[in-house]
Design an enzyme around this catalytic site. Structure first.
Site, PDB file in Angstrom:
ATOM      1  N   PRO A   1       0.846  -1.204   0.000  1.00  0.00           N
ATOM      2  CA  PRO A   1       0.000   0.000   0.000  1.00  0.00           C
ATOM      3  C   PRO A   1       0.875   1.245   0.000  1.00  0.00           C
ATOM      4  O   PRO A   1       1.847   1.320   0.741  1.00  0.00           O
ATOM      5  CB  PRO A   1      -0.769  -0.121   1.323  1.00  0.00           C
ATOM      6  CG  PRO A   1       0.062  -1.004   2.186  1.00  0.00           C
ATOM      7  CD  PRO A   1       0.774  -1.945   1.260  1.00  0.00           C
TER       8      PRO A   1
ATOM      9  N   CYS B   1       1.520   3.206   9.877  1.00  0.00           N
ATOM     10  CA  CYS B   1       1.788   4.566   9.412  1.00  0.00           C
ATOM     11  C   CYS B   1       2.190   5.479  10.573  1.00  0.00           C
ATOM     12  O   CYS B   1       1.422   5.664  11.506  1.00  0.00           O
ATOM     13  CB  CYS B   1       0.569   5.136   8.700  1.00  0.00           C
ATOM     14  SG  CYS B   1       0.891   6.781   8.060  1.00  0.00           S
TER      15      CYS B   1
ATOM     16  N   LYS C   1      -1.174  -4.825   8.490  1.00  0.00           N
ATOM     17  CA  LYS C   1       0.226  -4.525   8.205  1.00  0.00           C
ATOM     18  C   LYS C   1       0.800  -3.722   9.360  1.00  0.00           C
ATOM     19  O   LYS C   1       0.255  -2.679   9.719  1.00  0.00           O
ATOM     20  CB  LYS C   1       0.322  -3.739   6.896  1.00  0.00           C
ATOM     21  CG  LYS C   1       1.727  -3.288   6.546  1.00  0.00           C
ATOM     22  CD  LYS C   1       1.793  -2.827   5.090  1.00  0.00           C
ATOM     23  CE  LYS C   1       3.118  -2.192   4.745  1.00  0.00           C
ATOM     24  NZ  LYS C   1       3.213  -0.789   5.181  1.00  0.00           N
TER      25      LYS C   1
ATOM     26  N   ASN D   1       8.182  -7.114   4.336  1.00  0.00           N
ATOM     27  CA  ASN D   1       8.154  -5.790   3.710  1.00  0.00           C
ATOM     28  C   ASN D   1       9.302  -4.936   4.258  1.00  0.00           C
ATOM     29  O   ASN D   1       9.709  -5.119   5.397  1.00  0.00           O
ATOM     30  CB  ASN D   1       6.795  -5.113   3.981  1.00  0.00           C
ATOM     31  CG  ASN D   1       6.752  -3.669   3.523  1.00  0.00           C
ATOM     32  OD1 ASN D   1       6.589  -2.751   4.323  1.00  0.00           O
ATOM     33  ND2 ASN D   1       6.913  -3.462   2.233  1.00  0.00           N
ATOM     34  N   GLY D   2       9.794  -4.031   3.418  1.00  0.00           N
ATOM     35  CA  GLY D   2      10.860  -3.137   3.853  1.00  0.00           C
ATOM     36  C   GLY D   2      12.175  -3.430   3.157  1.00  0.00           C
ATOM     37  O   GLY D   2      13.200  -2.865   3.518  1.00  0.00           O
TER      38      GLY D   2
ATOM     39  N   ALA E   1       7.170  -1.815  -1.871  1.00  0.00           N
ATOM     40  CA  ALA E   1       6.613  -0.470  -2.047  1.00  0.00           C
ATOM     41  C   ALA E   1       7.526   0.333  -2.976  1.00  0.00           C
ATOM     42  O   ALA E   1       7.280   0.431  -4.183  1.00  0.00           O
ATOM     43  CB  ALA E   1       6.450   0.221  -0.704  1.00  0.00           C
TER      44      ALA E   1
HETATM   45  C1  FNR Z   1       4.203   4.089   2.004  1.00  0.00           C
HETATM   46  N1  FNR Z   1       3.895   3.176   3.007  1.00  0.00           N
HETATM   47  C2  FNR Z   1       2.581   2.953   3.355  1.00  0.00           C
HETATM   48  N2  FNR Z   1       2.248   1.936   4.205  1.00  0.00           N
HETATM   49  C3  FNR Z   1       0.968   1.636   4.474  1.00  0.00           C
HETATM   50  O1  FNR Z   1       0.690   0.694   5.227  1.00  0.00           O
HETATM   51  N3  FNR Z   1      -0.039   2.369   3.907  1.00  0.00           N
HETATM   52  C4  FNR Z   1       0.210   3.403   3.052  1.00  0.00           C
HETATM   53  O2  FNR Z   1      -0.729   4.013   2.525  1.00  0.00           O
HETATM   54  C5  FNR Z   1       1.563   3.746   2.785  1.00  0.00           C
HETATM   55  N4  FNR Z   1       1.893   4.798   1.965  1.00  0.00           N
HETATM   56  C6  FNR Z   1       3.186   4.921   1.490  1.00  0.00           C
HETATM   57  C7  FNR Z   1       3.461   5.832   0.466  1.00  0.00           C
HETATM   58  C8  FNR Z   1       4.739   5.885  -0.091  1.00  0.00           C
HETATM   59  C9  FNR Z   1       5.019   6.837  -1.228  1.00  0.00           C
HETATM   60  C10 FNR Z   1       5.752   5.026   0.407  1.00  0.00           C
HETATM   61  C11 FNR Z   1       7.148   5.051  -0.199  1.00  0.00           C
HETATM   62  C12 FNR Z   1       5.497   4.167   1.446  1.00  0.00           C
HETATM   63  C13 FNR Z   1       4.930   2.244   3.510  1.00  0.00           C
HETATM   64  C14 FNR Z   1       5.149   1.097   2.538  1.00  0.00           C
HETATM   65  O3  FNR Z   1       3.962   0.330   2.332  1.00  0.00           O
HETATM   66  C15 FNR Z   1       6.242   0.159   3.046  1.00  0.00           C
HETATM   67  O4  FNR Z   1       5.884  -0.360   4.297  1.00  0.00           O
HETATM   68  C16 FNR Z   1       7.610   0.845   3.164  1.00  0.00           C
HETATM   69  O5  FNR Z   1       7.863   1.708   2.080  1.00  0.00           O
HETATM   70  C17 FNR Z   1       8.732  -0.198   3.254  1.00  0.00           C
HETATM   71  O6  FNR Z   1       8.705  -1.070   2.151  1.00  0.00           O
HETATM   72  P1  FNR Z   1       9.703  -0.954   0.885  1.00  0.00           P
HETATM   73  O7  FNR Z   1       9.596   0.461   0.353  1.00  0.00           O
HETATM   74  O8  FNR Z   1      11.101  -1.189   1.422  1.00  0.00           O
HETATM   75  O9  FNR Z   1       9.255  -1.983  -0.056  1.00  0.00           O
END
Ligand code: FNR
Length: 325
Positions: free
Chosen positions: A11, A109, A148, A200-201, A227
């Site tokens: 997300p 978040c 999440k 994730n992450g 993400a």
């Molecule tokens: C996010 N993340 C995020 N998480 C979530 O639970 N709901 C959301 O709406 C959002 N929005 C969001 C927007 C943007 C632009 C980013 C970059 C990130 C967090 C995301 O889902 C994820 O947990 C983190 O970015 C870590 O994962 P990656 O980037 O290492 O794959």
């Protein structure tokens, strides 16, 4: 919807709107999470079957699209909700349960607006409320429920929290290992619960398709959720390797035009797709655009734009005539 062996679009607020989700699916994502939307906001919307676009829209009274989806993703899209209250969560989820494959609750978040409202990461310190929200959703909603989380300050707290959410009956748990990602903590969680855990992450470590499976194995998880790697290029999910960014942007814009995405959202997503490429002529030009036609011009897509506008107009005229009959 099972969460075993899945490659998932995470997300992302503003990024995870319909065009990006469809592009991620086209390039191999198995499941796509939509951007987080707060329960209050969904409760203010009305469901509308948009015959012109072939979508299902959840609209505010002034016509603003809060959530747009379509048949193509119906079996694969998870709606992520921001909530702090079981009743509201259930009422919001019931409004769209028939249009999506699953419902997720955001418990990660860290943004002020979320935490102040008792949502997102605030829930990590409110186990009783978490229990109430997830139990109510699992009981009342006809679709699978997931949540999440972000990892907590210690492994013990993270594992205890994961076990608590497991007991509510959710089908899977996403774990964001924080930046830099704590692979070991995610692995501990995956070992401690019996429901599928989604790692994730790891985006900054994922350099190519094979790394998705690599980090699934290293984290001992059932699935992996990306993400940022997908925000930069959603064809990261493609087994044969990423397609060049110019092509991805063209495809993204086509979908944005086709599904009448807003200019602001389209520009935001293009900036993400230009991640590696902020100094190109295209990157500079896109900042100055104020409508979809101008965006299309930069990527040589005016013929496509005109074609879609013409066929939409024809369809609108036809629909108008039919309703007047
Ligand atoms: C996010 N993340 C995020 N998480 C979530 O639970 N709901 C959301 O709406 C959002 N929005 C969001 C927007 C943007 C632009 C980013 C970059 C990130 C967090 C995301 O889902 C994820 O947990 C983190 O970015 C870590 O994962 P990656 O980037 O290492 O794959």
């Amino acid at each position: 919807m099972t969460m075993n062996g899945k490659k998932i679009l995470a997300p992302m607020v503003r990024v995870g709107t319909l065009p990006m989700r469809l592009l991620a699916l086209k390039y191999g994502a198995d499941i796509v999470y939509a951007e987080e939307i707060i329960d209050f906001k969904i409760l203010k919307t009305t469901r509308f079957e948009n015959k012109i676009l072939g979508t299902v829209d959840f609209l505010l009274a002034d016509g603003t699209v809060v959530f747009r989806t379509c048949d193509e993703e119906k079996q694969k899209v998870v709606f992520q909700m921001g909530t702090a209250d079981p009743d509201r969560a259930v009422r919001a989820a019931k409004m769209l349960e028939n249009d999506v494959a699953g419902i997720d609750v955001n418990m990660g978040c860290p943004k002020d607006y979320s935490v102040k409202g008792g949502m997102g990461a605030a829930l990590l310190t409110q186990p009783e409320n978490v229990k109430r929200i997830l139990t109510a959703l699992v009981k009342e909603v006809s679709k699978p429920v997931t949540c999440k989380i972000r990892i907590l300050p210690t492994i013990e707290e993270t594992v205890a929290f994961a076990k608590l959410v497991e007991r509510t009956g959710i089908v899977a748990l996403g774990v964001h290992g924080r930046d830099p990602v704590h692979i070991d903590v995610i692995r501990e969680v995956a070992q401690a619960v019996s429901i599928p855990v989604i790692a994730n992450g790891v985006s900054t470590l994922v350099k190519g398709y094979d790394d998705i499976e690599k980090y699934r194995v290293e984290t001992g998880c059932s699935s992996v959720m990306l993400a940022r790697a997908a925000q930069w290029n959603p064809s990261i999910f493609r087994e044969e390797g990423r397609v060049p960014s110019f092509q991805i942007i063209q495809e993204y814009i086509k979908l944005a035009v086709k599904f009448d995405n807003t200019v602001g959202n389209t520009k935001y997503c293009i900036q993400g797709l230009l991640h590696d490429d902020t100094t190109s002529a295209e990157a500079k030009l896109v900042q100055a655009t104020s409508n979809m036609r101008e965006i299309c011009k930069i990527w040589n897509l005016i013929p496509y734009y005109e074609l879609i506008m013409q066929s939409r107009k024809t369809l609108e005229e036809y629909t108008d005539n039919e309703t007047k009959k």
